[in-house]
Design a protein around this motif. Structure first.
Motif, PDB file in Angstrom:
ATOM      1  N   TYR A 114      33.652  38.003  50.306  1.00 42.49           N
ATOM      2  CA  TYR A 114      33.699  37.015  49.244  1.00 42.49           C
ATOM      3  C   TYR A 114      32.471  36.131  49.205  1.00 42.49           C
ATOM      4  O   TYR A 114      32.517  34.991  48.780  1.00 42.49           O
ATOM      5  CB  TYR A 114      34.977  36.170  49.319  1.00 42.49           C
ATOM      6  CG  TYR A 114      35.238  35.562  50.678  1.00 42.49           C
ATOM      7  CD1 TYR A 114      34.751  34.310  51.012  1.00 42.49           C
ATOM      8  CD2 TYR A 114      35.987  36.261  51.622  1.00 42.49           C
ATOM      9  CE1 TYR A 114      34.987  33.769  52.260  1.00 42.49           C
ATOM     10  CE2 TYR A 114      36.226  35.727  52.864  1.00 42.49           C
ATOM     11  CZ  TYR A 114      35.734  34.477  53.174  1.00 42.49           C
ATOM     12  OH  TYR A 114      35.972  33.943  54.406  1.00 42.49           O
TER      13      TYR A 114
ATOM     14  N   LYS B  20      48.134  34.145  44.225  1.00 45.64           N
ATOM     15  CA  LYS B  20      48.113  32.680  44.159  1.00 45.64           C
ATOM     16  C   LYS B  20      48.071  32.198  45.596  1.00 45.64           C
ATOM     17  O   LYS B  20      48.795  32.728  46.450  1.00 45.64           O
ATOM     18  CB  LYS B  20      49.378  32.144  43.491  1.00 45.64           C
ATOM     19  CG  LYS B  20      49.497  32.435  42.025  1.00 45.64           C
ATOM     20  CD  LYS B  20      50.794  31.822  41.488  1.00 45.64           C
ATOM     21  CE  LYS B  20      51.049  32.197  40.060  1.00 45.64           C
ATOM     22  NZ  LYS B  20      52.333  31.626  39.580  1.00 45.64           N
TER      23      LYS B  20
ATOM     24  N   ARG C 190      45.379  27.692  44.026  1.00 45.83           N
ATOM     25  CA  ARG C 190      44.387  28.502  43.333  1.00 45.83           C
ATOM     26  C   ARG C 190      45.088  29.671  42.655  1.00 45.83           C
ATOM     27  O   ARG C 190      45.798  30.443  43.308  1.00 45.83           O
ATOM     28  CB  ARG C 190      43.325  29.006  44.303  1.00 45.83           C
ATOM     29  CG  ARG C 190      42.515  27.866  44.856  1.00 45.83           C
ATOM     30  CD  ARG C 190      41.312  28.257  45.679  1.00 45.83           C
ATOM     31  NE  ARG C 190      41.166  29.635  46.025  1.00 45.83           N
ATOM     32  CZ  ARG C 190      40.651  30.084  47.169  1.00 45.83           C
ATOM     33  NH1 ARG C 190      40.246  29.233  48.080  1.00 45.83           N
ATOM     34  NH2 ARG C 190      40.535  31.358  47.409  1.00 45.83           N
TER      35      ARG C 190
ATOM     36  N   PRO D 247      37.326  42.638  38.302  1.00 45.78           N
ATOM     37  CA  PRO D 247      36.470  42.454  39.473  1.00 45.78           C
ATOM     38  C   PRO D 247      35.356  43.499  39.540  1.00 45.78           C
ATOM     39  O   PRO D 247      35.543  44.646  39.155  1.00 45.78           O
ATOM     40  CB  PRO D 247      37.432  42.609  40.648  1.00 45.78           C
ATOM     41  CG  PRO D 247      38.569  43.398  40.119  1.00 45.78           C
ATOM     42  CD  PRO D 247      38.666  43.081  38.657  1.00 45.78           C
TER      43      PRO D 247
ATOM     44  N   ARG E  18      40.148  38.636  34.442  1.00 42.72           N
ATOM     45  CA  ARG E  18      38.860  38.981  35.048  1.00 42.72           C
ATOM     46  C   ARG E  18      38.911  40.381  35.644  1.00 42.72           C
ATOM     47  O   ARG E  18      39.822  40.722  36.369  1.00 42.72           O
ATOM     48  CB  ARG E  18      38.517  37.974  36.144  1.00 42.72           C
ATOM     49  CG  ARG E  18      37.150  38.169  36.744  1.00 42.72           C
ATOM     50  CD  ARG E  18      36.929  37.157  37.884  1.00 42.72           C
ATOM     51  NE  ARG E  18      36.225  37.808  38.951  1.00 42.72           N
ATOM     52  CZ  ARG E  18      36.761  38.458  39.975  1.00 42.72           C
ATOM     53  NH1 ARG E  18      38.053  38.536  40.104  1.00 42.72           N
ATOM     54  NH2 ARG E  18      36.012  39.019  40.894  1.00 42.72           N
TER      55      ARG E  18
ATOM     56  N   PRO F 202      44.349  32.962  40.281  1.00 43.84           N
ATOM     57  CA  PRO F 202      43.251  33.801  39.795  1.00 43.84           C
ATOM     58  C   PRO F 202      43.337  34.044  38.292  1.00 43.84           C
ATOM     59  O   PRO F 202      44.402  33.978  37.693  1.00 43.84           O
ATOM     60  CB  PRO F 202      43.427  35.106  40.564  1.00 43.84           C
ATOM     61  CG  PRO F 202      44.887  35.155  40.865  1.00 43.84           C
ATOM     62  CD  PRO F 202      45.314  33.723  41.063  1.00 43.84           C
ATOM     63  N   ASP F 203      42.184  34.323  37.704  1.00 44.84           N
ATOM     64  CA  ASP F 203      42.108  34.705  36.295  1.00 44.84           C
ATOM     65  C   ASP F 203      42.549  36.162  36.196  1.00 44.84           C
ATOM     66  O   ASP F 203      41.852  37.064  36.650  1.00 44.84           O
ATOM     67  CB  ASP F 203      40.673  34.530  35.795  1.00 44.84           C
ATOM     68  CG  ASP F 203      40.491  34.952  34.352  1.00 44.84           C
ATOM     69  OD1 ASP F 203      41.462  35.446  33.731  1.00 44.84           O
ATOM     70  OD2 ASP F 203      39.367  34.797  33.841  1.00 44.84           O
TER      71      ASP F 203
ATOM     72  N   ARG G  27      44.268  40.017  43.758  1.00 48.25           N
ATOM     73  CA  ARG G  27      44.689  38.726  43.201  1.00 48.25           C
ATOM     74  C   ARG G  27      45.964  38.232  43.876  1.00 48.25           C
ATOM     75  O   ARG G  27      46.901  38.992  44.100  1.00 48.25           O
ATOM     76  CB  ARG G  27      44.909  38.865  41.705  1.00 48.25           C
ATOM     77  CG  ARG G  27      43.642  39.260  40.978  1.00 48.25           C
ATOM     78  CD  ARG G  27      43.863  39.418  39.517  1.00 48.25           C
ATOM     79  NE  ARG G  27      44.694  40.589  39.246  1.00 48.25           N
ATOM     80  CZ  ARG G  27      44.616  41.301  38.142  1.00 48.25           C
ATOM     81  NH1 ARG G  27      43.764  40.980  37.197  1.00 48.25           N
ATOM     82  NH2 ARG G  27      45.402  42.335  37.956  1.00 48.25           N
TER      83      ARG G  27
ATOM     84  N   THR H 290      37.281  43.766  47.235  1.00 51.04           N
ATOM     85  CA  THR H 290      38.560  43.796  47.942  1.00 51.04           C
ATOM     86  C   THR H 290      39.003  45.247  47.995  1.00 51.04           C
ATOM     87  O   THR H 290      39.153  45.900  46.962  1.00 51.04           O
ATOM     88  CB  THR H 290      39.618  42.936  47.220  1.00 51.04           C
ATOM     89  OG1 THR H 290      39.112  41.616  47.063  1.00 51.04           O
ATOM     90  CG2 THR H 290      40.902  42.879  48.019  1.00 51.04           C
TER      91      THR H 290
END
Length: 168
Positions: A130, A66, A38, A46, A44, A40-41, A64, A54
């Motif tokens: 989340y 990976k 995964r 948050p 983006r 993250p963008d 963020r 977070t």
């Protein structure tokens, strides 16, 4: 509360320098499929609100990283490649390089457990919500040799969940 209610380890978090290479090595060694990574963008922005945030060392952060999860029996091994930005995973990477960053236990009663662990001399450093769960890390490497993590899954059982200093 006299102790953390659950002694069943559910997750081990390992900070790695190259998540694609590390995931490939794990997959080959254990004869498993390559885990989904995964990413993250990074564009983006948050929104920090009760249903998702977070928090790290007193500030809201993008949070963020990976990551790739691999189920290894009853324990999830989570590989994490940190970005060069404030956060627990980058802090670990800078201080220690690659290695086991955290161990996590699933609990019920998130806020009560945070208060209990802090009362034992382990300050809360990181907390996230989340949607379907929440997790936190404590400053415990010096005393435990690893970052202690707790997670609660499902709808919050105690409210509010945002960091105390942000609730006012």
């Amino acid at each position: 509360m006299e102790h953390i209610e659950n002694r069943n380890l559910v997750k081990i978090g390992i900070v790695v320098g190259d998540i694609e290479a590390a995931a490939k090595h794990y997959a080959e060694l254990f004869g498993m499929e390559m885990p989904k990574i995964r990413i993250p963008d990074l564009n983006r922005v948050p929104e920090h609100k009760e249903s998702g945030y977070t928090w790290y060392r007193g500030k809201f952060i993008p949070g963020r990283v990976k990551l790739a999860n691999m189920q290894m029996g009853p324990v999830t091994v989570e590989l994490l490649e940190a970005y060069d930005e404030p956060g627990p995973w980058n802090e670990y990477k800078v201080q220690y390089g690659q290695g086991v960053h955290f161990i996590t236990f699933t609990i019920s009663g998130f806020e009560q457990h945070i208060d209990f662990v802090e009362s034992k001399g382990f300050p809360l450093t990181h907390k996230g919500e989340y949607g379907s769960g929440r997790y936190c890390y404590f400053d415990s490497i010096e005393k435990l040799g690893v970052t202690l993590g707790l997670q609660e899954l499902g709808k919050p059982k105690d409210t509010p969940v945002m960091p105390k200093e942000e609730r006012a």
